[in-house]
Design a protein around this motif. Sequence first.
Motif, PDB file in Angstrom:
ATOM      1  N   ILE A  40     -17.135 -13.835   1.638  1.00 13.85           N
ATOM      2  CA  ILE A  40     -18.542 -13.535   1.916  1.00 13.85           C
ATOM      3  C   ILE A  40     -18.688 -12.871   3.285  1.00 13.85           C
ATOM      4  CG2 ILE A  40     -20.835 -14.537   2.243  1.00 13.85           C
ATOM      5  CD1 ILE A  40     -19.980 -16.721   0.243  1.00 13.85           C
ATOM      6  N   ASN A  41     -17.999 -13.402   4.279  1.00 15.63           N
ATOM      7  CA  ASN A  41     -18.058 -12.861   5.634  1.00 15.63           C
ATOM      8  C   ASN A  41     -16.656 -12.502   6.129  1.00 15.63           C
ATOM      9  OD1 ASN A  41     -20.909 -13.287   6.021  1.00 15.63           O
ATOM     10  ND2 ASN A  41     -20.446 -15.460   6.140  1.00 15.63           N
ATOM     11  N   PRO A  42     -16.012 -11.514   5.509  1.00 18.44           N
ATOM     12  CA  PRO A  42     -14.654 -11.181   5.921  1.00 18.44           C
ATOM     13  C   PRO A  42     -14.615 -10.609   7.335  1.00 18.44           C
ATOM     14  CG  PRO A  42     -15.464  -9.564   4.376  1.00 18.44           C
ATOM     15  CD  PRO A  42     -16.502 -10.637   4.461  1.00 18.44           C
ATOM     16  N   VAL A  43     -13.580 -10.988   8.083  1.00 19.66           N
ATOM     17  CA  VAL A  43     -13.429 -10.534   9.455  1.00 19.66           C
ATOM     18  C   VAL A  43     -12.163  -9.696   9.621  1.00 19.66           C
ATOM     19  CG1 VAL A  43     -13.120 -11.298  11.835  1.00 19.66           C
ATOM     20  CG2 VAL A  43     -14.656 -12.552  10.330  1.00 19.66           C
ATOM     21  N   ASN A  44     -11.092 -10.107   8.978  1.00 18.65           N
ATOM     22  CA  ASN A  44      -9.799  -9.446   9.140  1.00 18.65           C
ATOM     23  C   ASN A  44      -9.522  -8.498   7.974  1.00 18.65           C
ATOM     24  OD1 ASN A  44      -9.000 -10.942  11.526  1.00 18.65           O
ATOM     25  ND2 ASN A  44      -8.889 -12.697  10.166  1.00 18.65           N
ATOM     26  N   PHE A  45      -9.139  -7.288   8.326  1.00 21.57           N
ATOM     27  CA  PHE A  45      -8.843  -6.285   7.316  1.00 21.57           C
ATOM     28  C   PHE A  45      -7.473  -5.676   7.578  1.00 21.57           C
ATOM     29  CE2 PHE A  45     -13.405  -6.577   7.271  1.00 21.57           C
ATOM     30  CZ  PHE A  45     -13.730  -6.454   5.929  1.00 21.57           C
ATOM     31  N   ILE A  46      -6.817  -5.248   6.522  1.00 20.23           N
ATOM     32  CA  ILE A  46      -5.522  -4.584   6.622  1.00 20.23           C
ATOM     33  C   ILE A  46      -5.473  -3.509   5.544  1.00 20.23           C
ATOM     34  CG2 ILE A  46      -4.380  -6.236   5.096  1.00 20.23           C
ATOM     35  CD1 ILE A  46      -1.848  -5.916   6.812  1.00 20.23           C
ATOM     36  N   LYS A  47      -4.822  -2.402   5.866  1.00 22.51           N
ATOM     37  CA  LYS A  47      -4.638  -1.372   4.849  1.00 22.51           C
ATOM     38  C   LYS A  47      -3.721  -1.922   3.767  1.00 22.51           C
ATOM     39  CE  LYS A  47      -4.004   2.999   5.820  1.00 22.51           C
ATOM     40  NZ  LYS A  47      -3.522   4.246   6.469  1.00 22.51           N
ATOM     41  N   ILE A  48      -4.030  -1.618   2.544  1.00 17.30           N
ATOM     42  CA  ILE A  48      -3.217  -2.092   1.424  1.00 17.30           C
ATOM     43  C   ILE A  48      -1.778  -1.608   1.585  1.00 17.30           C
ATOM     44  CG2 ILE A  48      -2.872  -1.958  -1.066  1.00 17.30           C
ATOM     45  CD1 ILE A  48      -5.964  -1.791  -1.333  1.00 17.30           C
ATOM     46  N   SER A  49      -1.592  -0.366   2.011  1.00 14.11           N
ATOM     47  CA  SER A  49      -0.235   0.166   2.181  1.00 14.11           C
ATOM     48  C   SER A  49       0.535  -0.602   3.255  1.00 14.11           C
ATOM     49  CB  SER A  49      -0.277   1.658   2.516  1.00 14.11           C
ATOM     50  OG  SER A  49      -1.012   1.882   3.699  1.00 14.11           O
ATOM     51  N   ASP A  50      -0.135  -1.045   4.315  1.00 14.80           N
ATOM     52  CA  ASP A  50       0.525  -1.826   5.369  1.00 14.80           C
ATOM     53  C   ASP A  50       0.920  -3.209   4.854  1.00 14.80           C
ATOM     54  OD1 ASP A  50       0.198   0.292   7.110  1.00 14.80           O
ATOM     55  OD2 ASP A  50      -1.569  -0.572   8.093  1.00 14.80           O
ATOM     56  N   CYS A  51       0.051  -3.813   4.075  1.00 12.27           N
ATOM     57  CA  CYS A  51       0.337  -5.112   3.469  1.00 12.27           C
ATOM     58  C   CYS A  51       1.529  -5.004   2.526  1.00 12.27           C
ATOM     59  CB  CYS A  51      -0.907  -5.601   2.731  1.00 12.27           C
ATOM     60  SG  CYS A  51      -0.795  -7.248   2.047  1.00 12.27           S
ATOM     61  N   TYR A  52       1.550  -3.975   1.721  1.00 13.05           N
ATOM     62  CA  TYR A  52       2.636  -3.721   0.766  1.00 13.05           C
ATOM     63  C   TYR A  52       3.954  -3.506   1.510  1.00 13.05           C
ATOM     64  CZ  TYR A  52       4.790  -1.495  -3.387  1.00 13.05           C
ATOM     65  OH  TYR A  52       5.589  -1.169  -4.457  1.00 13.05           O
ATOM     66  N   LEU A  53       3.909  -2.748   2.593  1.00  8.80           N
ATOM     67  CA  LEU A  53       5.100  -2.503   3.403  1.00  8.80           C
ATOM     68  C   LEU A  53       5.587  -3.807   4.035  1.00  8.80           C
ATOM     69  CD1 LEU A  53       7.136  -0.557   4.735  1.00  8.80           C
ATOM     70  CD2 LEU A  53       5.437  -0.192   6.544  1.00  8.80           C
ATOM     71  N   ASP A  54       4.673  -4.605   4.557  1.00  8.96           N
ATOM     72  CA  ASP A  54       5.022  -5.869   5.204  1.00  8.96           C
ATOM     73  C   ASP A  54       5.715  -6.822   4.235  1.00  8.96           C
ATOM     74  OD1 ASP A  54       5.122  -7.944   7.118  1.00  8.96           O
ATOM     75  OD2 ASP A  54       3.172  -8.701   6.489  1.00  8.96           O
ATOM     76  N   LEU A  55       5.224  -6.903   3.021  1.00 11.83           N
ATOM     77  CA  LEU A  55       5.762  -7.855   2.051  1.00 11.83           C
ATOM     78  C   LEU A  55       6.946  -7.312   1.249  1.00 11.83           C
ATOM     79  CD1 LEU A  55       2.423  -9.344   0.773  1.00 11.83           C
ATOM     80  CD2 LEU A  55       4.189 -10.545   2.064  1.00 11.83           C
ATOM     81  N   CYS A  56       6.909  -6.039   0.918  1.00  8.72           N
ATOM     82  CA  CYS A  56       7.920  -5.472   0.007  1.00  8.72           C
ATOM     83  C   CYS A  56       8.931  -4.573   0.707  1.00  8.72           C
ATOM     84  CB  CYS A  56       7.235  -4.660  -1.090  1.00  8.72           C
ATOM     85  SG  CYS A  56       6.015  -5.592  -2.012  1.00  8.72           S
ATOM     86  N   ASN A  57       8.613  -4.196   1.934  1.00  5.67           N
ATOM     87  CA  ASN A  57       9.455  -3.263   2.682  1.00  5.67           C
ATOM     88  C   ASN A  57       9.590  -1.921   1.947  1.00  5.67           C
ATOM     89  OD1 ASN A  57      10.809  -2.716   5.061  1.00  5.67           O
ATOM     90  ND2 ASN A  57      12.799  -3.254   4.219  1.00  5.67           N
ATOM     91  N   ILE A  58       8.495  -1.505   1.327  1.00  2.74           N
ATOM     92  CA  ILE A  58       8.435  -0.228   0.614  1.00  2.74           C
ATOM     93  C   ILE A  58       7.284   0.579   1.209  1.00  2.74           C
ATOM     94  CG2 ILE A  58       8.041   0.923  -1.595  1.00  2.74           C
ATOM     95  CD1 ILE A  58       9.113  -1.651  -2.940  1.00  2.74           C
ATOM     96  N   LEU A  59       7.615   1.754   1.699  1.00  3.81           N
ATOM     97  CA  LEU A  59       6.621   2.620   2.310  1.00  3.81           C
ATOM     98  C   LEU A  59       5.972   3.499   1.252  1.00  3.81           C
ATOM     99  CD1 LEU A  59       5.304   3.802   4.890  1.00  3.81           C
ATOM    100  CD2 LEU A  59       7.222   5.406   4.987  1.00  3.81           C
ATOM    101  N   VAL A  60       4.648   3.541   1.261  1.00  7.35           N
ATOM    102  CA  VAL A  60       3.897   4.448   0.394  1.00  7.35           C
ATOM    103  C   VAL A  60       3.275   5.488   1.319  1.00  7.35           C
ATOM    104  CG1 VAL A  60       2.033   4.691  -1.282  1.00  7.35           C
ATOM    105  CG2 VAL A  60       3.390   2.593  -1.241  1.00  7.35           C
ATOM    106  N   PRO A  61       3.864   6.686   1.388  1.00  9.38           N
ATOM    107  CA  PRO A  61       3.343   7.714   2.297  1.00  9.38           C
ATOM    108  C   PRO A  61       1.884   8.057   1.980  1.00  9.38           C
ATOM    109  CG  PRO A  61       5.474   8.353   1.400  1.00  9.38           C
ATOM    110  CD  PRO A  61       5.023   7.150   0.643  1.00  9.38           C
ATOM    111  N   GLU A  62       1.108   8.253   3.036  1.00  6.59           N
ATOM    112  CA  GLU A  62      -0.310   8.555   2.848  1.00  6.59           C
ATOM    113  C   GLU A  62      -0.526   9.896   2.170  1.00  6.59           C
ATOM    114  OE1 GLU A  62      -3.137   7.814   5.875  1.00  6.59           O
ATOM    115  OE2 GLU A  62      -2.047   6.082   6.631  1.00  6.59           O
ATOM    116  N   ASN A  63       0.406  10.814   2.314  1.00  4.94           N
ATOM    117  CA  ASN A  63       0.249  12.132   1.707  1.00  4.94           C
ATOM    118  C   ASN A  63       0.797  12.180   0.284  1.00  4.94           C
ATOM    119  OD1 ASN A  63       2.931  11.930   2.363  1.00  4.94           O
ATOM    120  ND2 ASN A  63       3.073  13.933   3.336  1.00  4.94           N
TER     121      ASN A  63
END
Length: 108
Positions: A34-57
């Motif tokens: 309802i009142n979210p404070v912390n945000f992260i890019k999905i690609s950064d979260c994916y990289l952090d957990l899976c160690n797989i980079l999804v290039p923005e381009n």
Amino acid sequence: MFKEKTCRCCLKELSCEEDLHEFSSEVSTDLDSINPVNFIKISDCYLDLCNILVPENEEDLTKICSNCLGDLKFALLFKRKCVESARKILEVEEQDTGKRVTVQADKN
């Protein structure tokens, strides 16, 4: 395979694009939706957990379905909880022994 309607994580092809989220978008990492404070890019979260980079381009397979996004968020929260618990355990051990204990947490 229709790449613009396919989840990169589970490879399911969805009929409705409303159930897909761009890896470049941000998602709340708070349990309080309802009142979210912390945000992260999905690609950064994916990289952090899976160690797989999804290039923005990258143009192909840059979306994640709502189910996989939910799994990704819970995995990130679980990882953070475990890392925080490990830090607290180390603090207690340092207090009990009087010796400085250092452990490097793997970011992956």
